[in-house]
Design a protein around this motif. Structure first.
Motif, PDB file in Angstrom:
ATOM      1  N   LYS A 236       0.830  -1.208   0.000  1.00 58.47           N
ATOM      2  CA  LYS A 236       0.000   0.000   0.000  1.00 58.47           C
ATOM      3  C   LYS A 236       0.865   1.258   0.000  1.00 58.47           C
ATOM      4  CE  LYS A 236      -3.570   2.380   2.581  1.00 58.47           C
ATOM      5  NZ  LYS A 236      -4.454   2.304   3.744  1.00 58.47           N
ATOM      6  N   GLN A 237       1.880   1.266   0.835  1.00 64.31           N
ATOM      7  CA  GLN A 237       2.754   2.427   0.884  1.00 64.31           C
ATOM      8  C   GLN A 237       3.457   2.634  -0.454  1.00 64.31           C
ATOM      9  OE1 GLN A 237       2.367   0.162   3.135  1.00 64.31           O
ATOM     10  NE2 GLN A 237       2.650   0.953   5.221  1.00 64.31           N
ATOM     11  N   THR A 238       3.907   1.537  -1.053  1.00 65.25           N
ATOM     12  CA  THR A 238       4.608   1.637  -2.324  1.00 65.25           C
ATOM     13  C   THR A 238       3.692   2.189  -3.405  1.00 65.25           C
ATOM     14  OG1 THR A 238       5.925  -0.257  -1.681  1.00 65.25           O
ATOM     15  CG2 THR A 238       5.975   0.356  -3.996  1.00 65.25           C
ATOM     16  N   LEU A 240       1.039   4.073  -3.021  1.00 66.43           N
ATOM     17  CA  LEU A 240       0.748   5.489  -2.776  1.00 66.43           C
ATOM     18  C   LEU A 240       1.950   6.364  -3.100  1.00 66.43           C
ATOM     19  CD1 LEU A 240      -1.314   5.521   0.540  1.00 66.43           C
ATOM     20  CD2 LEU A 240      -2.078   6.022  -1.773  1.00 66.43           C
TER      21      LEU A 240
END
Lengths: 409, 198
Positions: A236-238, A240
């Motif tokens: 998810k962080q990647t 975003l």
């Protein structure tokens, strides 16, 4: 991740097929794989057999504005050959195409076509005046197709220009078609070639440097796990972060002032020291383009008129006549949506009272509008002499127009 | 949020973060706000107010006095200020004090007889406005005089630029002569918004 947008520099070597585009998608083919190949910087399609040849990818958006360099290896002998792009493709039986077409002898046309349920038909063909194709020469071809909500139809446009030359303002061909609506059109796009001849030949079409205008924002695929899970590398962080980076780059390239300037289409044509005989033709002619920015006016095809695309336009005409025998001149713009176009009445003899000021000068401005997306509004100026002499010298005159608003708002 | 992009400063979570749905919301809100800001001038351009009204029947003849240009047809109007058959254009009530450019193409038609050289033909654009603070009305009159020569009816082209607020515009032909004349069919009044008064 799902890849959006489409671009291809063809910087690879593929023997049978087209491989994957620079933007990441693998090409699908309409035709036999052996007819397609890529050498560094150039894609080639052997079009010498019946039917369309298409290499296409999915760019995830329907509306399309694509530019690339195109060429033919040779000029057709018996029939027409085409090279260009496809857009809004849902399947190999349903798509639009915008192409440059060459006839035996080298005459060039721009053609819009569609394939609906497998049946090919031509939407329109427009000759490109003054261009004779020389085998092997690359030209820039730009094809735009978008769904117009006000018009409820697809509006498509084409232009062609020499590699290394400045892109011309406006479009050389425009057409509309509603076979595929915004509900039914596809999102696939690609390169296209076709030989109209039923006789097998050896023509090869070539494409270089293809770019569909898109900001290419990465989107998480539906299969991506969107929950936080250190075990799968923080997806998810990647996602975003990559989206933020892409948005950052895209927004940094938008220059509102430049783009706004492009949204104020404007054109001005003029003539100086024109010897003019009202008995020969009432329509004034122009020989200079002072500026022509973002309009569809094709001055190369007609030196008497402006051709104004859909919109609200402020049109201005100015004229300065040399002294001559006393006479009345009616200076009447033609074109416009209906009768009652603005006009000026003036004398050419400064010794007489002049309707618009001393010295044989006149000026008229008016708001007008153009509504037909396929037939631009023709706007020119006629002079009619009231009596007597028919020959005048025009020291300077200019006809200009600026779009002040879109029509459909 | 522990990171921002280099140019626009969009927020994003770094991999050591425990990201939640608020991260995506913040990023989307930030991009959305930027896009709206960038698109504002384009949207304003596309909707630039303007109108064109046209007289569809030549008026009755008169030789001294005035006659308003009556707009029997609305060629174009995205201001909502024209009414077919009326001679007045009304500025949208909600519009802030604004600069407008108005133009008139007035064809003077000979109704009977022969025009007399020197008879007065006067075009007038009357712009009425209200004071944005006190609401007091006032008007500005713009003129273009084009006296009769001997050409069987004159044409008048004129323009006016004025700041108006809750205002209106009327175009008029004023005559002082001996030959009956009138506003001819095809005459037009038009206007376009230029920008706010600042």
């Amino acid at each position: 991740m799902v890849t959006t947008g489409y671009s291809d520099t063809f910087g690879r070597t593929v023997a049978n097929g087209l491989g994957s585009a620079s933007s990441g998608q693998a090409y699908s083919l309409l035709g036999t794989a052996t007819q397609f190949s890529v050498a560094p910087n150039t894609a080639s399609i052997a079009i010498a057999s019946t039917g369309d040849k298409v290499g296409y990818v999915d760019m995830q958006t329907q509306n399309l504005d694509i530019t690339g360099q195109v060429a033919f290896s040779s000029i057709p002998i018996t029939n027409l050959a085409t090279v260009g792009f496809v857009g809004k493709l849902t399947s190999t039986s349903n798509y639009y195409s915008g192409t440059m077409m060459v006839a035996p002898g080298g005459a060039v046309s721009l053609r819009f076509s569609k394939v609906v349920a497998g049946g090919l038909s031509t939407i329109s063909t427009t000759a490109v005046a003054g261009l004779t194709y020389v085998a092997g020469t690359f030209y820039n071809l730009r094809y735009q197709i978008y769904w117009s909500r006000p018009l409820q139809t697809n509006v498509m446009s084409l232009k062609v220009w020499a590699v290394g030359a400045t892109e011309p303002g406006g479009w050389m061909a425009t057409a509309t078609d509603a076979a595929f609506t915004d509900y039914t059109a596809g999102t696939q796009v690609g390169i296209y070639g076709r030989d109209e001849s039923s006789v097998s030949g050896t023509i090869i079409t070539r494409h270089r440097s293809v770019l569909a205008r898109s900001y290419n924002l990465p989107m998480p695929a539906v299969a991506d796990p969107m929950c936080y899970d250190p075990g799968v590398a923080f997806p998810k962080q990647t996602a975003l972060e990559s989206l933020a980076d892409a948005a950052d780059v895209a927004m940094a390239t938008i220059d509102p002032l430049t783009s706004l300037a492009g949204l104020f289409p404007r054109v001005r044509i003029s003539n100086t020291a024109l010897s003019y005989n009202t008995a020969l033709s009432p329509n004034l002619t122009y020989n200079a383009t002072e500026f022509n920015i973002a309009t569809d006016t094709n001055l190369g095809y007609d030196n008497t008129s402006l051709y104004l695309p859909v919109g609200i336009w402020l049109v201005t005409f100015e004229i300065l006549l040399a002294e001559a025998a006393s006479d009345f001149l009616y200076v009447i713009p033609f074109g416009g949506p209906s009768i009652g176009t603005p006009a000026i009445k003036m004398r050419s003899n400064p010794s007489q009272a002049n309707d618009q000021g001393a010295g044989g000068s006149g000026h008229v401005s008016a708001l007008t509008f153009s509504t037909d997306p396929t037939t631009p509004l023709q706007y020119g100026v006629s002079i009619i002499a009231n009596n007597g002499a028919t020959t005048y010298t025009i020291r300077y005159m200019a006809l200009s127009a600026i779009k002040v608003s879109d029509y459909f708002v | 949020m522990s990171g921002t992009t280099a140019v626009e400063g969009y927020p994003y979570p770094l991999t050591p973060d425990f990201a939640d749905v608020q991260d995506a919301f913040r990023l989307a809100s930030s991009v959305d706000a930027d896009l709206r800001g960038e698109q504002a001038p384009f949207r304003a351009f596309m909707g630039r107010p303007s109108f064109i009204g046209r007289q569809t029947a030549t008026g009755s003849g008169f030789s001294v006095g005035s006659q308003a240009l009556s707009m029997g047809a609305i060629d174009w109007d995205n201001t909502g200020g024209l009414t077919a058959g009326s001679s007045i254009w009304n500025q949208p009530l909600a519009q802030q004090p604004s600069w407008w450019m108005f133009g008139m193409t007035l064809f003077v038609s000979i109704i009977s007889g022969t025009p007399v050289v020197g008879d007065m033909n006067l075009g007038q654009i009357n712009v009425s406005t209200s004071d944005p603070v006190t609401g007091l009305p006032s008007s500005s009159k713009f003129f273009q005089r084009n006296d009769e020569t001997n050409t069987a009816g004159e044409w008048i082209n004129m323009f006016a630029m004025a700041p108006i607020y809750q205002g209106s515009v009327v175009a008029t032909l004023i005559l002082n002569g001996t030959t009956p004349k009138a506003v001819q069919s095809g005459s037009r009044l038009w206007g376009m918004y230029l920008g706010p008064v600042t």
